[in-house]
Design a protein around this motif. Structure first.
Motif, PDB file in Angstrom:
ATOM      1  N   CYS A  22       0.861  -1.169   0.000  1.00  0.00           N
ATOM      2  CA  CYS A  22       0.000   0.000   0.000  1.00  0.00           C
ATOM      3  C   CYS A  22       0.902   1.224   0.000  1.00  0.00           C
ATOM      4  O   CYS A  22       1.478   1.572   1.039  1.00  0.00           O
ATOM      5  N   ALA A  23       1.033   1.852  -1.150  1.00  0.00           N
ATOM      6  CA  ALA A  23       1.884   3.028  -1.292  1.00  0.00           C
ATOM      7  C   ALA A  23       1.071   4.284  -1.030  1.00  0.00           C
ATOM      8  O   ALA A  23       0.049   4.511  -1.677  1.00  0.00           O
ATOM      9  N   ALA A  24       1.528   5.089  -0.089  1.00  0.00           N
ATOM     10  CA  ALA A  24       0.825   6.303   0.299  1.00  0.00           C
ATOM     11  C   ALA A  24       1.495   7.526  -0.310  1.00  0.00           C
ATOM     12  O   ALA A  24       2.729   7.610  -0.358  1.00  0.00           O
ATOM     13  N   SER A  25       0.689   8.465  -0.758  1.00  0.00           N
ATOM     14  CA  SER A  25       1.194   9.739  -1.242  1.00  0.00           C
ATOM     15  C   SER A  25       0.272  10.854  -0.775  1.00  0.00           C
ATOM     16  O   SER A  25      -0.896  10.623  -0.480  1.00  0.00           O
ATOM     17  N   ILE A  34      -2.816   2.756   9.431  1.00  0.00           N
ATOM     18  CA  ILE A  34      -3.058   2.154   8.130  1.00  0.00           C
ATOM     19  C   ILE A  34      -3.595   0.752   8.351  1.00  0.00           C
ATOM     20  O   ILE A  34      -2.988  -0.046   9.068  1.00  0.00           O
ATOM     21  N   ALA A  35      -4.721   0.467   7.729  1.00  0.00           N
ATOM     22  CA  ALA A  35      -5.385  -0.817   7.902  1.00  0.00           C
ATOM     23  C   ALA A  35      -5.554  -1.518   6.569  1.00  0.00           C
ATOM     24  O   ALA A  35      -5.611  -0.885   5.509  1.00  0.00           O
ATOM     25  N   TRP A  36      -5.637  -2.829   6.632  1.00  0.00           N
ATOM     26  CA  TRP A  36      -6.046  -3.651   5.507  1.00  0.00           C
ATOM     27  C   TRP A  36      -7.427  -4.214   5.787  1.00  0.00           C
ATOM     28  O   TRP A  36      -7.679  -4.757   6.868  1.00  0.00           O
ATOM     29  N   PHE A  37      -8.306  -4.063   4.820  1.00  0.00           N
ATOM     30  CA  PHE A  37      -9.628  -4.675   4.831  1.00  0.00           C
ATOM     31  C   PHE A  37      -9.744  -5.611   3.641  1.00  0.00           C
ATOM     32  O   PHE A  37      -8.974  -5.526   2.681  1.00  0.00           O
ATOM     33  N   ARG A  38     -10.722  -6.489   3.695  1.00  0.00           N
ATOM     34  CA  ARG A  38     -10.995  -7.347   2.549  1.00  0.00           C
ATOM     35  C   ARG A  38     -12.491  -7.549   2.412  1.00  0.00           C
ATOM     36  O   ARG A  38     -13.241  -7.469   3.380  1.00  0.00           O
ATOM     37  N   GLN A  39     -12.906  -7.814   1.184  1.00  0.00           N
ATOM     38  CA  GLN A  39     -14.312  -8.041   0.916  1.00  0.00           C
ATOM     39  C   GLN A  39     -14.452  -9.131  -0.140  1.00  0.00           C
ATOM     40  O   GLN A  39     -13.962  -8.988  -1.261  1.00  0.00           O
ATOM     41  N   ALA A  40     -15.113 -10.204   0.243  1.00  0.00           N
ATOM     42  CA  ALA A  40     -15.423 -11.294  -0.663  1.00  0.00           C
ATOM     43  C   ALA A  40     -16.822 -11.081  -1.234  1.00  0.00           C
ATOM     44  O   ALA A  40     -17.649 -10.398  -0.623  1.00  0.00           O
ATOM     45  N   ARG A  67      -0.676 -15.902  10.553  1.00  0.00           N
ATOM     46  CA  ARG A  67      -0.407 -16.135   9.139  1.00  0.00           C
ATOM     47  C   ARG A  67      -0.050 -14.848   8.398  1.00  0.00           C
ATOM     48  O   ARG A  67       0.758 -14.872   7.470  1.00  0.00           O
ATOM     49  N   PHE A  68      -0.672 -13.732   8.788  1.00  0.00           N
ATOM     50  CA  PHE A  68      -0.452 -12.446   8.127  1.00  0.00           C
ATOM     51  C   PHE A  68       0.359 -11.533   9.035  1.00  0.00           C
ATOM     52  O   PHE A  68       0.223 -11.577  10.265  1.00  0.00           O
ATOM     53  N   THR A  69       1.175 -10.675   8.423  1.00  0.00           N
ATOM     54  CA  THR A  69       1.963  -9.700   9.161  1.00  0.00           C
ATOM     55  C   THR A  69       1.882  -8.350   8.469  1.00  0.00           C
ATOM     56  O   THR A  69       2.157  -8.250   7.271  1.00  0.00           O
ATOM     57  N   ILE A  70       1.521  -7.307   9.218  1.00  0.00           N
ATOM     58  CA  ILE A  70       1.500  -5.955   8.687  1.00  0.00           C
ATOM     59  C   ILE A  70       2.777  -5.241   9.124  1.00  0.00           C
ATOM     60  O   ILE A  70       3.241  -5.405  10.251  1.00  0.00           O
ATOM     61  N   SER A  71       3.345  -4.456   8.225  1.00  0.00           N
ATOM     62  CA  SER A  71       4.571  -3.731   8.528  1.00  0.00           C
ATOM     63  C   SER A  71       4.614  -2.452   7.710  1.00  0.00           C
ATOM     64  O   SER A  71       3.825  -2.263   6.783  1.00  0.00           O
ATOM     65  N   LYS A  76       9.954   4.386   2.225  1.00  0.00           N
ATOM     66  CA  LYS A  76       9.153   4.265   1.012  1.00  0.00           C
ATOM     67  C   LYS A  76       7.717   4.724   1.198  1.00  0.00           C
ATOM     68  O   LYS A  76       6.947   4.720   0.232  1.00  0.00           O
ATOM     69  N   ASN A  77       7.352   5.101   2.438  1.00  0.00           N
ATOM     70  CA  ASN A  77       5.986   5.511   2.748  1.00  0.00           C
ATOM     71  C   ASN A  77       4.991   4.446   2.286  1.00  0.00           C
ATOM     72  O   ASN A  77       3.952   4.748   1.684  1.00  0.00           O
TER      73      ASN A  77
END
Length: 122
Positions: A22-25, A34-40, A67-71, A76-77
């Motif tokens: 996820c590149a932020a500008s 900063i969060a990750w969401f998902r939608q099936a 299983r998942f890791t956020i960093s 690189k923002n």
């Protein structure tokens, strides 16, 4: 302008790995949560993981913990979601979002990326 751009999605077999970016500008990512969401298809959008700038703490949905890791790469923002041991039920469009604090509720986030498709086959 404020912009979030996801990348890294694709097709992978169960047990495989992907790393989403996820590149932020237009703003500095470490000033936000900063969060990750998902939608099936046919499902509600759900929170997957979040990293908070205030204290650096991370949080995960129970279904992905371990299983998942956020960093974050401040130079690189960019925020990453490393996804290992993928399961078919992980198949969804994945979105990154930004707000001042981590939240379980998607409607509280001010900024969103366009989404990236993750498909996990059996």
């Amino acid at each position: 302008e404020v912009q979030l751009v996801e990348s890294g999605g694709g097709l992978v077999q169960a047990g495989g790995s992907l790393r989403l970016s996820c590149a932020a500008s237009g703003f500095t990512a470490d000033d936000y949560a900063i969060a990750w969401f998902r939608q099936a298809p046919g499902k509600e959008r759900e929170g997957v993981a979040c990293i908070a700038s205030s204290d650096g703490r991370t949080s995960y949905a129970a279904s992905v913990k371990g299983r998942f890791t956020i960093s974050i790469d401040n130079a690189k923002n960019t925020v990453y979601l490393q996804m290992n041991s993928l399961k078919p039920e992980d198949t969804a469009v994945y979105y990154c979002a930004a707000d001042t604090l981590c939240s379980d509720y998607s409607y509280e986030y001010d900024f969103w990326g366009q989404g990236t498709q993750v498909t996990v086959s059996s």
